[in-house]
Design an enzyme around this catalytic site. Structure first.
Site, mmCIF file in Angstrom:
data_model
loop_
_atom_site.group_PDB
_atom_site.id
_atom_site.type_symbol
_atom_site.label_atom_id
_atom_site.label_comp_id
_atom_site.label_asym_id
_atom_site.label_seq_id
_atom_site.Cartn_x
_atom_site.Cartn_y
_atom_site.Cartn_z
ATOM 1 N N HIS A 101 3.467 7.264 5.131
ATOM 2 C CA HIS A 101 2.488 7.804 5.716
ATOM 3 C C HIS A 101 1.551 6.965 6.724
ATOM 4 O O HIS A 101 0.636 7.439 7.595
ATOM 5 C CB HIS A 101 1.357 8.361 4.786
ATOM 6 C CG HIS A 101 0.686 6.868 3.948
ATOM 7 N ND1 HIS A 101 1.016 6.303 2.973
ATOM 8 C CD2 HIS A 101 -0.453 6.563 4.249
ATOM 9 C CE1 HIS A 101 0.159 5.494 2.677
ATOM 10 N NE2 HIS A 101 -1.009 5.732 3.502
ATOM 11 N N ASP A 135 -3.310 8.291 -1.538
ATOM 12 C CA ASP A 135 -3.671 7.217 -0.626
ATOM 13 C C ASP A 135 -5.275 6.989 -0.726
ATOM 14 O O ASP A 135 -5.395 5.681 -0.779
ATOM 15 C CB ASP A 135 -3.594 7.976 1.097
ATOM 16 C CG ASP A 135 -3.910 7.047 2.012
ATOM 17 O OD1 ASP A 135 -3.492 5.818 1.767
ATOM 18 O OD2 ASP A 135 -4.382 7.498 3.196
ATOM 19 N N GLU A 152 0.663 5.816 12.714
ATOM 20 C CA GLU A 152 -0.647 5.604 13.087
ATOM 21 C C GLU A 152 -0.797 4.034 13.480
ATOM 22 O O GLU A 152 -1.327 3.310 14.726
ATOM 23 C CB GLU A 152 -1.583 5.869 12.236
ATOM 24 C CG GLU A 152 -3.120 5.403 12.576
ATOM 25 C CD GLU A 152 -3.668 6.346 13.595
ATOM 26 O OE1 GLU A 152 -3.340 7.280 13.463
ATOM 27 O OE2 GLU A 152 -4.755 5.782 13.730
ATOM 28 N N ASP A 153 0.142 3.096 12.673
ATOM 29 C CA ASP A 153 -0.014 1.767 12.704
ATOM 30 C C ASP A 153 1.075 0.922 13.555
ATOM 31 O O ASP A 153 0.862 -0.177 13.844
ATOM 32 C CB ASP A 153 -0.189 1.145 11.445
ATOM 33 C CG ASP A 153 -1.463 1.625 10.665
ATOM 34 O OD1 ASP A 153 -2.423 1.849 11.338
ATOM 35 O OD2 ASP A 153 -1.639 1.600 9.422
ATOM 36 N N ASP A 203 -20.425 13.194 -27.778
ATOM 37 C CA ASP A 203 -18.969 13.624 -27.661
ATOM 38 C C ASP A 203 -18.168 12.390 -26.656
ATOM 39 O O ASP A 203 -17.874 12.613 -25.598
ATOM 40 C CB ASP A 203 -18.907 15.006 -26.942
ATOM 41 C CG ASP A 203 -19.848 14.981 -25.706
ATOM 42 O OD1 ASP A 203 -20.555 13.927 -25.543
ATOM 43 O OD2 ASP A 203 -19.836 16.057 -25.111
ATOM 44 N N HIS A 230 0.601 -1.319 -0.030
ATOM 45 C CA HIS A 230 0.025 0.032 0.091
ATOM 46 C C HIS A 230 0.850 1.246 0.056
ATOM 47 O O HIS A 230 0.701 2.111 -0.815
ATOM 48 C CB HIS A 230 -0.932 0.063 1.136
ATOM 49 C CG HIS A 230 -1.735 1.278 1.321
ATOM 50 N ND1 HIS A 230 -2.407 1.651 0.374
ATOM 51 C CD2 HIS A 230 -1.608 2.032 2.296
ATOM 52 C CE1 HIS A 230 -2.945 3.010 0.857
ATOM 53 N NE2 HIS A 230 -2.628 3.001 1.960
#
Ligand code: MN
Length: 743
Positions: free
Chosen positions: A86, A153, A90-91, A273, A61
């Site tokens: 990123h 993300d 948090e994890d 179109d 990820h």
């Protein structure tokens, strides 16, 4: 997992990592590569025990997000590092201090922003969602890369939504459509925007999505042949003139085809179109404009253009920096084809949005983007406590298109479409907005609520006696105007209530009524008000009849008043005055005591019209339409005598309205007109007069109708009569200015 499988997975991870380095859009040196390696190692190690819902190792990820950030948004090393990291804080066990010591302060700030955004997942509660969105935008002032990485993300999560539970899929898709797609549009990331929309549709309308997708696939070969043939003469000429160019085919996204089919209620085959042809030329910055117009002339030498569909975003770039020249031409087979002409620089900006601005620092369109970010910040800095209002206002701004309006000196201002003169006034300055009494739009007087169009030149008229009114909120659309008005009204209310409290206290002392909570509650009940704040506010507006207080029984300073049994169910009091004691009700003022009113005969208002009341000296309150020709003068000279008025539950009662009709004079036309009018349910005619001049007739009809709906229906029927060309309501009569009698 077996040893074999783990080994295979590690190989796949390394392959992704190498692709990240190899495909980077920006130049990298050894130091960059080292930093990325360090971030990758840290993330891979920290996430190693984790797996995604799909079962694959979690590190796929952040790697995928880093690739989107680099290859699709075009950001550099710092952003790649932050994308890899990123989810780490948090994890996993890693904290921000670790990150700072390894990668420096900038990376810490960005990762911190991303962690906060994630920690504050958009919940079920809308107001929390709004607050989070606000936080997300606030980070713009720290570093816009937080937003861009967040978008990457989300994009990867949308691409891998398959493995989520059905209800989660629905929630994430809706949120993406609501927040992320418009946000990427505003940042100029068109590719991201249309992929977001397509993916959302895939989960929200799976059947239709797959049907459109397969229809597109089936018609592809035919389309390619058509385009090849179509571009032959254009390519030939471009080659002769030695242009360095590229021709791209831009297929319409599934989502926009879906929208066309739904909005116009047509089958796939009738969406004409499905694609656009894009011609991208290499050009010096100083020749860009003339080169693009030269290509335009080559295209239109070969094919007939539709003059209504020429879009020149080169002379006036869009607010988000988009520049391009669009035209729609007729192909030999009778199909309209859109051709987009732009330079390589313009194409980069259109495809990669903000990121490309770093590459082309001097470009004029950078100002437009800065301008947009400035506006967001301004909105965020305003101390409006209601986050929910904010998101609605903001979303409105995200979705609506823009208009360009000129100041009297010729400066260009950029506003959302359907912005009014008042929005423009607040755009110039909040003080100008607060004092605005009207405007001159293209040198003609127009009310505050006048909706502006692109190209209008607007001069704001102000008066130092003017102040923002509650009603203004009905017709402003920009977040800036709304929050300014709300802030002002709240302060104003507070100030009035404070004055009112003093007045009331003085009065009570005079009446020898003790000043305590018990008495205060009784007085609140006596006037049937919901709160003591409301009581003070009314006292401040001098809307309380104090003489009634003197009549109340009291015993050594304590009131003996007892509230009557019957109460207003909602606790609020609404004063309504009646017309002829039945039918159409008009509510006047903030909730004033009973007032008589008369309908002014200069503009003949009827229920459903937007109206206001004007206090005359001898004739009570007169009700005028807001677009009454005398309104501006009344509002500017006697603004303190204006009261709010609004129609409520209407019933069948007749009001006089005037219609102006014109058309081609022919035998029996007047007959036909009167027949239609008299056959319309409940319409009575008071007078009718006609003039004929060289075969053109103009007429005035005065009719009695119930309300605006009724009138609109009648006008529609009159327009249907053959020979009639226009039917319009008479705005009013300038000859009868009711306000003069008030001196
Ligand atoms: Mn993530």
């Amino acid at each position: 997992m077996t040893e074999e499988e783990l080994k295979a997975e590690r190989k796949l991870i390394l392959r992704e990592y190498r692709a990240l380095l190899k495909n980077a859009k920006r130049e990298m040196d050894d130091a960059d590569r080292l930093l990325i390696r360090k971030a990758f190692d840290l993330a891979a190690e920290a996430h190693s025990p984790m797996r995604r819902k799909s079962g694959e190792s979690y590190i796929f990820h952040p790697l995928a997000v880093a690739r989107i950030v680099s290859e699709e948004i075009g950001l550099g090393t710092t952003s790649i590092v932050c994308a890899l990291l990123h989810d780490v804080v948090e994890d996993t066990e890693i904290n921000l201090d670790d990150i700072e010591s390894l990668f420096g302060t900038r990376v810490r700030i960005i990762v911190d922003g991303l962690t906060k955004l994630r920690g504050a997942q958009f919940g079920e509660d809308v107001s929390i969602q709004a607050e989070n969105f606000r936080k997300m935008l606030l980070t713009l002032s720290d570093d816009i890369r937080v937003i861009l990485i967040k978008l990457a993300d989300r994009l990867h999560n949308m691409r891998t939504l398959e493995s989520m539970r059905h209800d989660k899929q629905q929630k994430i898709a809706s949120e993406t459509l609501y927040l992320y797609a418009p946000l990427s549009h505003r940042l100029g990331l068109y590719n991201l925007k249309s992929e977001f929309e397509d993916l959302c549709l895939k989960y929200k309308e799976p059947e239709l999505y797959h049907k459109i997708e397969s229809s597109l696939e089936k018609s592809k070969a035919v389309r390619t042949r058509f385009i090849n043939r179509f571009t032959v003469p254009i390519r030939k000429r471009l080659d002769e003139l030695e242009f360095d160019y590229e021709v791209k085919i831009r297929s319409k996204s599934v989502y926009s085809i879906y929208n066309k089919m739904v909005n116009k209620n047509i089958p796939f085959e009738e969406v004409y179109d499905l694609f656009a042809i894009r011609i991208i030329i290499e050009s010096d910055e100083k020749n860009e404009k003339s080169d693009c117009w030269q290509v335009y002339s080559i295209v239109t030498d070969n094919y007939q253009p539709n003059p209504d569909r020429l879009r020149d975003w080169i002379s006036t770039p869009k607010g988000n920096g988009y520049e391009s020249l669009h035209t729609t031409v007729m192909s030999p087979s009778g199909k309209w084809v859109e051709v987009q002409i732009r330079t390589r620089r313009m194409d980069d900006i259109a495809e990669m949005g903000y990121a490309a601005h770093w590459k082309y620092k001097e470009s004029a369109s950078e100002n437009a983007l800065d301008e947009w970010i400035r506006r967001i910040r301004e909105t965020l800095e305003n101390p409006d406590p209601n986050a929910l209002d904010f998101i609605d206002d903001f979303k409105l701004n995200l979705f609506s298109d823009e208009i360009f309006v000129f100041t009297p000196k010729g400066d260009l201002r950029n506003l959302p479409s359907s912005a009014t003169a008042l929005d423009f006034a607040f755009e110039i300055h909040s003080d100008i907005g607060a004092r605005c009494i009207g405007a001159k739009v293209n040198h003609r007087l127009a009310p505050l609520s006048h909706e502006l169009k692109s190209g209008d030149q607007v001069e704001i008229l102000t008066s130092k006696n003017q102040s923002p009114k509650e009603d203004w909120l009905r017709f402003v659309v920009t977040a800036k105007a709304k929050s300014n008005i709300r802030t002002y009204l709240k302060e104003d209310r507070k100030r009035i209530a404070e004055d009112g409290k003093e007045i009331l206290e003085r009065k009570l002392r005079n009446l020898k009524i003790n000043l305590n909570d018990e008495n205060l509650n009784k007085i609140v009940n006596f006037y049937r008000l919901p709160t003591s704040h409301e009581l003070f506010f009314k006292a401040g507006l001098a809307q309380l009849d104090f003489s009634k207080l003197a009549a109340l029984k009291k015993d050594s300073g304590q009131l003996k008043y007892r509230r009557p049994k019957r109460r207003n169910p909602d606790g609020l009091k609404r004063i309504v005055t009646n017309f002829n004691d039945k039918g159409a009700n008009l509510v006047i003022g903030d909730s004033m005591e009973k007032f008589d009113y008369k309908l002014s005969n200069c503009c003949n208002p009827i229920p459903g019209d937007n109206v206001f009341g004007f206090i005359t000296i001898n004739d009570g309150i007169k009700i005028h339409r807001e677009n009454c020709p005398n309104a501006i003068q009344m509002m500017s000279k006697y603004d303190y005598r204006i009261v709010k008025a609004k129609w409520t539950n209407q019933e069948s009662i007749a009001f006089l309205a005037g219609l102006r009709i014109s058309g081609i004079d022919q035998v029996g036309l007047v007959n036909e007109l009167t027949k239609v009018i008299s056959s319309e349910y409940n319409v009575n005619m008071r007078s009718i007069s006609f003039d004929t001049d060289d075969g053109i007739f103009t007429g005035t009809v005065m009719v009695y109708v119930n309300d605006t709906t009724h009138l609109t229906e009648l006008m529609r029927k009159l327009r249907n009569i053959s020979g009639v060309s226009t039917v319009s309501r008479i705005k009013g009569d300038k000859q009868e200015p009711t306000f003069t009698q008030a001196n």
